[in-house]
Design a protein around this motif. Sequence first.
Motif, PDB file in Angstrom:
ATOM      1  N   LEU A  59       0.883  -1.138   0.091  1.00  0.00           N
ATOM      2  CA  LEU A  59       0.019   0.048   0.100  1.00  0.00           C
ATOM      3  C   LEU A  59       0.912   1.153  -0.059  1.00  0.00           C
ATOM      4  O   LEU A  59       2.010   1.166   0.543  1.00  0.00           O
ATOM      5  CB  LEU A  59      -0.937   0.102   1.430  1.00  0.00           C
ATOM      6  N   GLY A  60       0.354   2.287  -0.313  1.00  0.00           N
ATOM      7  CA  GLY A  60       1.123   3.517  -0.535  1.00  0.00           C
ATOM      8  C   GLY A  60       0.347   4.475   0.074  1.00  0.00           C
ATOM      9  O   GLY A  60      -0.701   4.746  -0.287  1.00  0.00           O
ATOM     10  N   ASN A  61       0.945   5.747   0.735  1.00  0.00           N
ATOM     11  CA  ASN A  61       0.533   6.988   0.867  1.00  0.00           C
ATOM     12  C   ASN A  61       0.170   7.776  -0.313  1.00  0.00           C
ATOM     13  O   ASN A  61       0.597   7.396  -1.451  1.00  0.00           O
ATOM     14  CB  ASN A  61       1.158   7.516   2.246  1.00  0.00           C
ATOM     15  N   SER A  62      -0.449   9.028  -0.317  1.00  0.00           N
ATOM     16  CA  SER A  62      -0.780   9.755  -1.216  1.00  0.00           C
ATOM     17  C   SER A  62       0.438  10.044  -1.912  1.00  0.00           C
ATOM     18  O   SER A  62       0.585  10.335  -3.333  1.00  0.00           O
ATOM     19  CB  SER A  62      -1.609  11.109  -0.813  1.00  0.00           C
ATOM     20  N   ALA A  63       1.650  10.318  -1.274  1.00  0.00           N
ATOM     21  CA  ALA A  63       2.805  10.845  -1.919  1.00  0.00           C
ATOM     22  C   ALA A  63       3.469   9.767  -3.160  1.00  0.00           C
ATOM     23  O   ALA A  63       3.939   9.804  -3.976  1.00  0.00           O
ATOM     24  CB  ALA A  63       3.854  11.171  -1.096  1.00  0.00           C
ATOM     25  N   ALA A  64       3.248   8.507  -2.335  1.00  0.00           N
ATOM     26  CA  ALA A  64       3.949   7.244  -3.131  1.00  0.00           C
ATOM     27  C   ALA A  64       2.916   7.176  -4.440  1.00  0.00           C
ATOM     28  O   ALA A  64       3.610   6.938  -5.369  1.00  0.00           O
ATOM     29  CB  ALA A  64       3.706   6.034  -2.272  1.00  0.00           C
ATOM     30  N   LEU A  65       1.689   7.074  -4.434  1.00  0.00           N
ATOM     31  CA  LEU A  65       0.895   7.070  -5.377  1.00  0.00           C
ATOM     32  C   LEU A  65       0.876   7.920  -6.351  1.00  0.00           C
ATOM     33  O   LEU A  65       1.062   7.862  -7.660  1.00  0.00           O
ATOM     34  CB  LEU A  65      -0.669   6.950  -4.808  1.00  0.00           C
ATOM     35  N   LYS A  66       1.155   9.283  -5.979  1.00  0.00           N
ATOM     36  CA  LYS A  66       1.282  10.416  -6.884  1.00  0.00           C
ATOM     37  C   LYS A  66       2.651  10.147  -7.774  1.00  0.00           C
ATOM     38  O   LYS A  66       2.788  10.133  -9.094  1.00  0.00           O
ATOM     39  CB  LYS A  66       1.428  11.729  -6.265  1.00  0.00           C
ATOM     40  N   LEU A  81       5.698   3.805   2.198  1.00  0.00           N
ATOM     41  CA  LEU A  81       5.191   2.363   1.562  1.00  0.00           C
ATOM     42  C   LEU A  81       4.994   1.565   2.734  1.00  0.00           C
ATOM     43  O   LEU A  81       5.706   1.124   3.451  1.00  0.00           O
ATOM     44  CB  LEU A  81       6.170   1.630   0.514  1.00  0.00           C
ATOM     45  N   ALA A  82       3.532   0.629   2.584  1.00  0.00           N
ATOM     46  CA  ALA A  82       3.377  -0.471   3.583  1.00  0.00           C
ATOM     47  C   ALA A  82       3.308  -1.920   2.770  1.00  0.00           C
ATOM     48  O   ALA A  82       2.703  -1.956   1.809  1.00  0.00           O
ATOM     49  CB  ALA A  82       2.245  -0.212   4.476  1.00  0.00           C
ATOM     50  N   LYS A  83       3.856  -2.713   3.267  1.00  0.00           N
ATOM     51  CA  LYS A  83       3.762  -4.250   3.068  1.00  0.00           C
ATOM     52  C   LYS A  83       3.089  -5.047   4.254  1.00  0.00           C
ATOM     53  O   LYS A  83       3.716  -5.083   5.225  1.00  0.00           O
ATOM     54  CB  LYS A  83       4.960  -4.795   2.650  1.00  0.00           C
ATOM     55  N   ALA A 102      -2.735 -16.668   8.626  1.00  0.00           N
ATOM     56  CA  ALA A 102      -2.080 -15.875   9.736  1.00  0.00           C
ATOM     57  C   ALA A 102      -1.311 -14.857   9.283  1.00  0.00           C
ATOM     58  O   ALA A 102      -0.587 -15.048   8.241  1.00  0.00           O
ATOM     59  CB  ALA A 102      -1.348 -16.819  10.568  1.00  0.00           C
ATOM     60  N   ALA A 103      -1.487 -13.567   9.768  1.00  0.00           N
ATOM     61  CA  ALA A 103      -0.657 -12.548   9.625  1.00  0.00           C
ATOM     62  C   ALA A 103       0.822 -12.854   9.845  1.00  0.00           C
ATOM     63  O   ALA A 103       1.171 -13.372  10.990  1.00  0.00           O
ATOM     64  CB  ALA A 103      -1.133 -11.312  10.452  1.00  0.00           C
ATOM     65  N   THR A 104       1.764 -12.426   9.226  1.00  0.00           N
ATOM     66  CA  THR A 104       3.150 -12.563   9.431  1.00  0.00           C
ATOM     67  C   THR A 104       3.747 -11.127  10.129  1.00  0.00           C
ATOM     68  O   THR A 104       4.395 -11.233  10.782  1.00  0.00           O
ATOM     69  CB  THR A 104       3.869 -13.244   8.291  1.00  0.00           C
ATOM     70  N   THR A 105       4.034 -10.361   8.802  1.00  0.00           N
ATOM     71  CA  THR A 105       4.606  -9.028   9.102  1.00  0.00           C
ATOM     72  C   THR A 105       4.109  -7.870   8.535  1.00  0.00           C
ATOM     73  O   THR A 105       3.157  -8.067   7.593  1.00  0.00           O
ATOM     74  CB  THR A 105       6.135  -8.896   8.647  1.00  0.00           C
ATOM     75  N   VAL A 106       4.043  -6.796   9.197  1.00  0.00           N
ATOM     76  CA  VAL A 106       3.644  -5.355   8.138  1.00  0.00           C
ATOM     77  C   VAL A 106       5.213  -4.766   8.413  1.00  0.00           C
ATOM     78  O   VAL A 106       5.892  -4.602   9.333  1.00  0.00           O
ATOM     79  CB  VAL A 106       2.792  -4.564   9.093  1.00  0.00           C
ATOM     80  N   ARG A 126       9.877  -2.929  10.333  1.00  0.00           N
ATOM     81  CA  ARG A 126       9.284  -4.161  10.385  1.00  0.00           C
ATOM     82  C   ARG A 126       8.789  -4.675  11.612  1.00  0.00           C
ATOM     83  O   ARG A 126       9.284  -4.585  12.635  1.00  0.00           O
ATOM     84  CB  ARG A 126      10.408  -5.494  10.000  1.00  0.00           C
ATOM     85  N   PHE A 127       7.323  -5.140  11.615  1.00  0.00           N
ATOM     86  CA  PHE A 127       6.560  -5.019  12.981  1.00  0.00           C
ATOM     87  C   PHE A 127       5.958  -6.806  12.815  1.00  0.00           C
ATOM     88  O   PHE A 127       5.406  -6.946  11.811  1.00  0.00           O
ATOM     89  CB  PHE A 127       5.716  -4.023  13.043  1.00  0.00           C
ATOM     90  N   ILE A 128       5.851  -7.394  13.988  1.00  0.00           N
ATOM     91  CA  ILE A 128       5.232  -8.567  14.129  1.00  0.00           C
ATOM     92  C   ILE A 128       4.333  -8.177  15.311  1.00  0.00           C
ATOM     93  O   ILE A 128       4.869  -7.862  16.381  1.00  0.00           O
ATOM     94  CB  ILE A 128       6.009  -9.603  14.339  1.00  0.00           C
ATOM     95  N   ASN A 129       2.961  -8.566  15.133  1.00  0.00           N
ATOM     96  CA  ASN A 129       1.851  -8.235  16.128  1.00  0.00           C
ATOM     97  C   ASN A 129       2.016  -6.880  16.801  1.00  0.00           C
ATOM     98  O   ASN A 129       1.925  -6.488  17.855  1.00  0.00           O
ATOM     99  CB  ASN A 129       2.035  -9.183  17.190  1.00  0.00           C
ATOM    100  N   GLY A 130       2.470  -5.698  15.695  1.00  0.00           N
ATOM    101  CA  GLY A 130       2.406  -4.521  16.308  1.00  0.00           C
ATOM    102  C   GLY A 130       3.911  -3.950  16.940  1.00  0.00           C
ATOM    103  O   GLY A 130       3.983  -2.941  17.434  1.00  0.00           O
ATOM    104  N   LYS A 131       4.572  -4.937  17.077  1.00  0.00           N
ATOM    105  CA  LYS A 131       5.992  -4.738  17.738  1.00  0.00           C
ATOM    106  C   LYS A 131       7.061  -4.770  16.675  1.00  0.00           C
ATOM    107  O   LYS A 131       7.206  -5.812  15.951  1.00  0.00           O
ATOM    108  CB  LYS A 131       6.166  -5.658  19.044  1.00  0.00           C
ATOM    109  N   PRO A 132       7.984  -3.957  16.779  1.00  0.00           N
ATOM    110  CA  PRO A 132       9.060  -3.864  15.995  1.00  0.00           C
ATOM    111  C   PRO A 132      10.072  -5.017  16.256  1.00  0.00           C
ATOM    112  O   PRO A 132      10.164  -5.476  17.202  1.00  0.00           O
ATOM    113  CB  PRO A 132      10.112  -2.747  16.307  1.00  0.00           C
TER     114      PRO A 132
END
Length: 161
Positions: A59-66, A81-83, A102-106, A126-132
């Motif tokens: 996913l990208g914020n508006s600056a990324a997509l532009k 950018l978010a993966k 199951a979710a792995t990372t964000v 890089r985060f797993i369950n909301g923690k870096p």
Amino acid sequence: MKRLCMAFIALVGSASHWVFADDNASPIYGVTIPDGYRQWELVAPAQEADPLNELRVVLGNSAALKAYREGKLPFPDGTVLAKLAWKHEQSPDFKTASIPGAATTVQFMVKDSKKYAATGGWGFGRFINGKPVDQAQHETCFACHQALVKDRDYVFTKLAP
């Protein structure tokens, strides 16, 4: 008493320069999870093969997509950018479809050419369950991007057609 007050003032004054670690920030880069990132636009999906076996979306914020839409490289400061990644599993309803399990990372890439000058202008989280995750894992981020996609401003994902 005057000395005690002066010592206290000096201590309080110097405390404004103390740096406190943020348990929610990535080591090395200090990247945190941006509010509302799940409402950002889709850049592209991907399926990662063995050994990870993940479904991913970037996913990208508006600056990324532009920048993507205008074909601008390098990406401008403020690009994020978010993966999102999940293990994939077979759909119980449609035998030829894979669905997120199951979710792995964000993971995040944040463009700030001054703050992250040593890593091509990008900060990583890089985060797993909301923690870096730990520092060792963050030490691998830029090296991988630098080795494989330097010519695309260190970004793997191309905008999906």
